[in-house]
Structures are given as C-alpha cells and as structure tokens.
Design a protein around this motif. Structure first.
Motif, mmCIF file in Angstrom:
data_model
loop_
_atom_site.group_PDB
_atom_site.id
_atom_site.type_symbol
_atom_site.label_atom_id
_atom_site.label_comp_id
_atom_site.label_asym_id
_atom_site.label_seq_id
_atom_site.Cartn_x
_atom_site.Cartn_y
_atom_site.Cartn_z
ATOM 1 N N TYR A 100 0.836 -1.191 0.000
ATOM 2 C CA TYR A 100 0.000 0.000 0.000
ATOM 3 C C TYR A 100 0.876 1.248 0.000
ATOM 4 C CZ TYR A 100 -4.111 -2.853 1.047
ATOM 5 O OH TYR A 100 -5.119 -3.768 0.984
ATOM 6 N N ILE A 101 0.509 2.190 -0.834
ATOM 7 C CA ILE A 101 1.156 3.500 -0.889
ATOM 8 C C ILE A 101 0.148 4.518 -0.397
ATOM 9 C CG2 ILE A 101 2.367 5.175 -2.327
ATOM 10 C CD1 ILE A 101 2.919 2.960 -4.329
ATOM 11 N N LYS A 102 0.418 5.152 0.731
ATOM 12 C CA LYS A 102 -0.505 6.117 1.305
ATOM 13 C C LYS A 102 -0.358 7.464 0.600
ATOM 14 C CE LYS A 102 -0.771 4.007 5.878
ATOM 15 N NZ LYS A 102 -0.608 4.228 7.344
ATOM 16 N N VAL A 103 -1.486 7.976 0.133
ATOM 17 C CA VAL A 103 -1.507 9.258 -0.561
ATOM 18 C C VAL A 103 -2.533 10.161 0.116
ATOM 19 C CG1 VAL A 103 -0.770 8.286 -2.761
ATOM 20 C CG2 VAL A 103 -3.197 8.418 -2.234
ATOM 21 N N PRO A 104 -2.401 11.475 0.032
ATOM 22 C CA PRO A 104 -3.375 12.382 0.654
ATOM 23 C C PRO A 104 -4.666 12.469 -0.132
ATOM 24 C CG PRO A 104 -1.641 13.617 -0.441
ATOM 25 C CD PRO A 104 -1.238 12.181 -0.530
ATOM 26 N N ILE A 105 -5.671 13.034 0.520
ATOM 27 C CA ILE A 105 -6.955 13.249 -0.146
ATOM 28 C C ILE A 105 -6.783 14.294 -1.245
ATOM 29 C CG2 ILE A 105 -9.325 14.039 0.199
ATOM 30 C CD1 ILE A 105 -9.195 13.070 3.036
ATOM 31 N N GLY A 106 -7.395 14.018 -2.392
ATOM 32 C CA GLY A 106 -7.306 14.940 -3.521
ATOM 33 C C GLY A 106 -6.174 14.635 -4.464
ATOM 34 N N THR A 107 -5.729 13.375 -4.506
ATOM 35 C CA THR A 107 -4.624 12.992 -5.386
ATOM 36 C C THR A 107 -5.165 12.546 -6.740
ATOM 37 O OG1 THR A 107 -3.281 12.296 -3.496
ATOM 38 C CG2 THR A 107 -2.640 11.469 -5.661
ATOM 39 N N ASP A 113 -9.155 9.441 -9.590
ATOM 40 C CA ASP A 113 -9.331 10.656 -8.799
ATOM 41 C C ASP A 113 -9.655 10.222 -7.376
ATOM 42 O OD1 ASP A 113 -9.783 13.113 -7.739
ATOM 43 O OD2 ASP A 113 -11.450 13.662 -9.064
ATOM 44 N N LEU A 114 -8.663 10.268 -6.521
ATOM 45 C CA LEU A 114 -8.800 9.759 -5.158
ATOM 46 C C LEU A 114 -9.206 10.912 -4.251
ATOM 47 C CD1 LEU A 114 -5.572 7.548 -5.103
ATOM 48 C CD2 LEU A 114 -7.892 6.919 -5.809
ATOM 49 N N ALA A 115 -10.495 10.983 -3.930
ATOM 50 C CA ALA A 115 -11.038 12.124 -3.190
ATOM 51 C C ALA A 115 -11.714 11.726 -1.886
ATOM 52 C CB ALA A 115 -12.037 12.884 -4.056
ATOM 53 N N LYS A 116 -11.664 10.445 -1.488
ATOM 54 C CA LYS A 116 -12.327 9.998 -0.261
ATOM 55 C C LYS A 116 -11.331 9.232 0.600
ATOM 56 C CE LYS A 116 -16.721 9.420 -2.723
ATOM 57 N NZ LYS A 116 -17.787 8.458 -3.095
ATOM 58 N N VAL A 144 4.190 3.687 -15.328
ATOM 59 C CA VAL A 144 4.787 4.948 -14.872
ATOM 60 C C VAL A 144 3.633 5.926 -14.667
ATOM 61 C CG1 VAL A 144 6.347 6.842 -15.406
ATOM 62 C CG2 VAL A 144 6.943 4.504 -16.088
ATOM 63 N N LEU A 145 3.418 6.317 -13.425
ATOM 64 C CA LEU A 145 2.291 7.157 -13.054
ATOM 65 C C LEU A 145 2.782 8.516 -12.571
ATOM 66 C CD1 LEU A 145 0.168 4.543 -11.065
ATOM 67 C CD2 LEU A 145 -0.019 5.141 -13.485
ATOM 68 N N HIS A 146 1.963 9.511 -12.788
ATOM 69 C CA HIS A 146 2.228 10.862 -12.300
ATOM 70 C C HIS A 146 1.142 11.200 -11.278
ATOM 71 C CE1 HIS A 146 5.336 11.971 -15.319
ATOM 72 N NE2 HIS A 146 4.694 11.080 -16.043
ATOM 73 N N LEU A 147 1.557 11.482 -10.065
ATOM 74 C CA LEU A 147 0.635 11.814 -8.989
ATOM 75 C C LEU A 147 0.634 13.328 -8.795
ATOM 76 C CD1 LEU A 147 1.600 9.060 -6.377
ATOM 77 C CD2 LEU A 147 0.001 8.914 -8.292
ATOM 78 N N GLU A 148 -0.556 13.899 -8.741
ATOM 79 C CA GLU A 148 -0.712 15.331 -8.528
ATOM 80 C C GLU A 148 -1.659 15.550 -7.356
ATOM 81 O OE1 GLU A 148 -1.949 17.477 -11.930
ATOM 82 O OE2 GLU A 148 -0.236 16.875 -13.181
ATOM 83 N N LEU A 149 -1.245 16.390 -6.439
ATOM 84 C CA LEU A 149 -2.065 16.718 -5.283
ATOM 85 C C LEU A 149 -2.736 18.056 -5.513
ATOM 86 C CD1 LEU A 149 -3.089 16.355 -2.400
ATOM 87 C CD2 LEU A 149 -0.941 17.349 -1.591
ATOM 88 N N ARG A 150 -4.046 18.067 -5.417
ATOM 89 C CA ARG A 150 -4.813 19.293 -5.530
ATOM 90 C C ARG A 150 -5.571 19.481 -4.219
ATOM 91 N NH1 ARG A 150 -6.834 19.431 -11.851
ATOM 92 N NH2 ARG A 150 -4.768 19.073 -12.728
ATOM 93 N N THR A 151 -5.304 20.572 -3.583
ATOM 94 C CA THR A 151 -5.756 20.802 -2.214
ATOM 95 C C THR A 151 -7.263 20.608 -2.097
ATOM 96 O OG1 THR A 151 -3.983 22.404 -1.943
ATOM 97 C CG2 THR A 151 -5.745 22.440 -0.314
ATOM 98 N N MET A 152 -7.658 19.822 -1.103
ATOM 99 C CA MET A 152 -9.068 19.589 -0.812
ATOM 100 C C MET A 152 -9.482 20.509 0.326
ATOM 101 S SD MET A 152 -10.328 17.188 -2.802
ATOM 102 C CE MET A 152 -11.707 16.542 -1.879
ATOM 103 N N ALA A 153 -10.299 21.500 0.033
ATOM 104 C CA ALA A 153 -10.775 22.431 1.043
ATOM 105 C C ALA A 153 -12.132 22.958 0.614
ATOM 106 C CB ALA A 153 -9.786 23.580 1.252
ATOM 107 N N HIS A 154 -12.913 23.405 1.594
ATOM 108 C CA HIS A 154 -14.214 23.979 1.272
ATOM 109 C C HIS A 154 -14.065 25.357 0.636
ATOM 110 C CE1 HIS A 154 -15.198 21.196 4.740
ATOM 111 N NE2 HIS A 154 -15.952 20.738 3.771
ATOM 112 N N ALA A 155 -13.235 26.192 1.228
ATOM 113 C CA ALA A 155 -13.064 27.561 0.752
ATOM 114 C C ALA A 155 -11.611 27.798 0.380
ATOM 115 C CB ALA A 155 -13.500 28.566 1.820
ATOM 116 N N GLY A 156 -11.414 28.659 -0.605
ATOM 117 C CA GLY A 156 -10.066 28.997 -1.045
ATOM 118 C C GLY A 156 -9.846 30.499 -0.991
ATOM 119 N N LEU A 157 -8.757 30.910 -0.354
ATOM 120 C CA LEU A 157 -8.387 32.328 -0.305
ATOM 121 C C LEU A 157 -7.596 32.660 -1.563
ATOM 122 C CD1 LEU A 157 -7.256 32.598 3.435
ATOM 123 C CD2 LEU A 157 -9.430 33.343 2.447
#
Length: 378
Positions: free
Chosen positions: A126-133, A144-147, A188-201
């Motif tokens: 298992y490779i642990k990745v953050p939400i929004g990868t 799209d790993l969002a949960k 060969v995979l490319h992982l991109e993290l896109r911040t998961m948040a309700h509001a964005g400043l």
C-alpha cells in the motif's frame, strides 16, 4: 570490582527519581517548532513521478509422487502463487506527496511445491496518498482519489505458473511441463495533489491571505512584508460551536498572466479547482482595488471555464489603514458581490466573515444533499 571498572570506563549511573509522582517536577510539553516557508517547501510536495511494478508470479513445480507401494503416483507439482499488487490508498493523515518513493515493486509469489502444494500469493503493498490525489498516465487521468480509504490498484501482480499436475490428461499421463510465473504489470504514473478544502483564499501576492488564515484558524503559514511569501498552499480549519468544521485553503499569490503559467501560475491555479467556494482577498490600500477582483476572475475563467462563477465573496483586507477606508465605498460601487471589510492584523470585523463563511458552507451542504453526493468532511 564492578565499581572500579565503571570508573575507569567513565560510566556513571543514571539518576532515578525516588519521590512520588505528586512531588515530581512538572515538565511542560514541547511546542511544535514553527518552520519558515522555505523550510516547509522541502516537506510539501504536490507532484510525483513514480514507477510501479507488480510482483512476479511464482513458478509451477515439476515433480512426481513417489511413495511406498505407489511407485507411479503421477504428477504432483503445484501451481505458483500470484504476484502481489501495488495499491494506492487515501489516508487523511497524509498531507503531502513527499513520502512517495520513485519506485515500488510488488511482492513475488511463492513457487509451487510437490504433493500438489500451491505457492502463496504475494502480499499487497500500500502507498498512502493524501486526499485529492490525481493519478495520471500518459497525460490522461486514470483515478481521482477524493475519499478517505479509497483505493486504486496501480499495478497488478503476475499470475502464478502452472505445475505439471495441471497438464495431466488421458493422452499425457506423465507430463513434465511446468510454466514459469508471469511478470507483474509495470506502469509509470504521475501523482498530482490538488488541495481539498471547502473555501479557497484567492488574491494577489501580499494581499494578506496568510495573515487572514492565521487569524481565523490555528494554521501558521509564514507571514512577511514581501510578496510570494507563501509558496505552497496551507489548509486551516475553522471551528464552530455546533462542531462543524470548515476547511479554508491559503492559495499562493496569483499574478496577471497566471493562466499562461507565468510565475508558476498553473501550479497555483490547480489547487483552486477543488474549492467549493472562493474568498477573493484584495488589498484596500492600493489604488482601484476593484481591478484586482476583475483580474482574478479573468485568470480563473481563462484557466477553467466556470471557475470564477462559483459562490464567492470579496474580502477587503487592511481596513485599519486610512486609505483603505476611503477606497471601501468605491469598491462596493464597482463590485456586484458582497464586500466584507476587515483587518487580519487587528481582527476587526472577523465576526462578519465567520457568519458569511458558515452561510456559504450551509449552502454547499444543502446542494450536495439535494444531489445525493458525499460531503467533504474534515
């Protein structure tokens, strides 16, 4: 004898406390050391290129049964085990891709044995990745790993080989054929993290976004008087009395021409895609602050159509300055949306922002429930 040897070696006994716990000296907990933005850059990574290879299957066995009174027992070679897969798993405790290694290989399957013993399958990695990868392959989004807890098989393991017992037939009563295990899948995979948040400043550099996030949450992004202090997004949690939590992301400063990747524009703009509503932060002390709002909406719309039309509010920061108070009525005339004047430095009028932020969050919850979609919780 032992004491003389200890003194020669420079050994000293450890001092133990013989008093009770009530009389022991109280020790304060060590506070987490605050790191600068330059130091945080080494720990926060939002993209990785990783090569994953599934485990190879175990080879089949080639053997014949030989027991007393059973001289010609026939083939008894077992099949090999399947190779283990490599799986990406979402973990809410992981906030960055910095711990992702460039190469992963699955566990190989065990070879088959005699007496029809099958080899064990290789274990899962298992490779642990953050939400929004986002997982991309050749420029195409494959996952799209969002949960939290969501899994994606990055590479399947190879099938195990067949033992000679598998090839037993009426035509061939003594097969000597055993196949090797198949190699695992290689990608060969490319992982991109896109911040998961309700509001964005969202705002231009040095507009006070980091200071505002520090004022409304426990997040501690770096704050300085020069632009581009924030190089990576920070997420702060706003707590309410009914135990609701609203995640607010501090997006690094956007400049004109960001949709053309000027000033790392695309790197910063991609974190806004997952924000459900936006908070446009403008500096009221500059001349014609409404131009900032127009430029920000233009950059968002050119990057992704419809991004600037999400629910949003305009925040006029630095209201404690005299020039800002003079520009506030002009900004309200030029902007159709609601304008919330405040000061992140002194904390003036933060209550209005808290109330409106909750209104935006409740509207988002109502919309998601009506569409029967899963809510993003923190």
């Amino acid at each position: 004898m032992l004491g003389a040897w200890a003194r020669l070696r420079g050994w000293r006994p450890r001092a133990f406390s013989t008093g009770c716990a009530r009389c022991a000296k109280a020790r304060s907990l060590r506070r987490k050391r605050e790191m600068s933005e330059k130091q945080l850059t080494r720990y926060f990574v939002d993209h990785r290129r990783v090569c994953v290879v599934g485990g190879q299957g175990g080879g089949g066995a080639n053997s014949f049964l030989s027991e007393p009174r059973k001289e010609f027992g026939g083939p008894d070679g077992g099949n090999g085990g399947d190779g283990g897969p490599v799986i990406l798993k979402v973990d809410r405790q992981v906030k960055s891709l910095s711990s992702i290694l460039p190469f992963y290989r699955g566990v190989n399957g065990v070879k088959g044995g005699k007496r029809n013993c099958f080899g064990a399958n290789g274990g899962q990695i298992y490779i642990k990745v953050p939400i929004g990868t986002l997982v991309k392959e050749d420029g195409t989004v494959v996952a799209d790993l969002a949960k939290h807890g969501e899994e994606y098989v990055a590479a399947y393991g190879g099938s195990g080989g067949k033992g000679n017992q598998f090839f037993l037939s009426n035509e061939n009563r003594a097969p000597t054929t055993a196949t090797p295990g198949e190699p695992g899948q290689q990608r060969v995979l490319h992982l991109e993290l896109r911040t998961m948040a309700h509001a964005g400043l969202v705002g231009f550099p040095n507009a006070g976004k980091s200071s505002l996030l520090r004022a409304i949450s426990n997040a501690r992004p770096a704050v300085a008087s020069y632009p581009f202090t924030t190089l990576n997004p920070h997420v702060g949690i706003v707590h309410y009395q009914d135990y609701e939590q609203v995640a607010v992301a501090d997006i690094p400063g956007i400049i004109r021409g960001a949709h053309q990747n000027k000033g790392l524009g695309l790197t910063f703009l991609k974190h806004i895609e997952r924000c459900r509503f936006l908070l446009f932060v403008v500096d009221l002390s500059v001349q014609e602050p409404w131009i900032q709002v127009q430029d920000l909406k233009y950059e968002l719309e050119r990057y992704q159509e419809g991004l600037s039309k999400r629910p949003h509010v305009v925040i006029g920061n630095k209201i404690d300055l005299s020039q800002s108070r003079a520009n506030l009525p002009l900004l309200k005339e030029q902007v159709e949306q609601r304008v919330i004047p405040l000061s992140a430095l002194t904390g003036d009028n933060l209550e209005e922002l808290f109330l409106h932020l909750r209104e935006l969050y409740d509207s988002y919850v109502k919309t998601e429930k009506s569409c029967r979609q899963n809510l993003m919780k923190w």
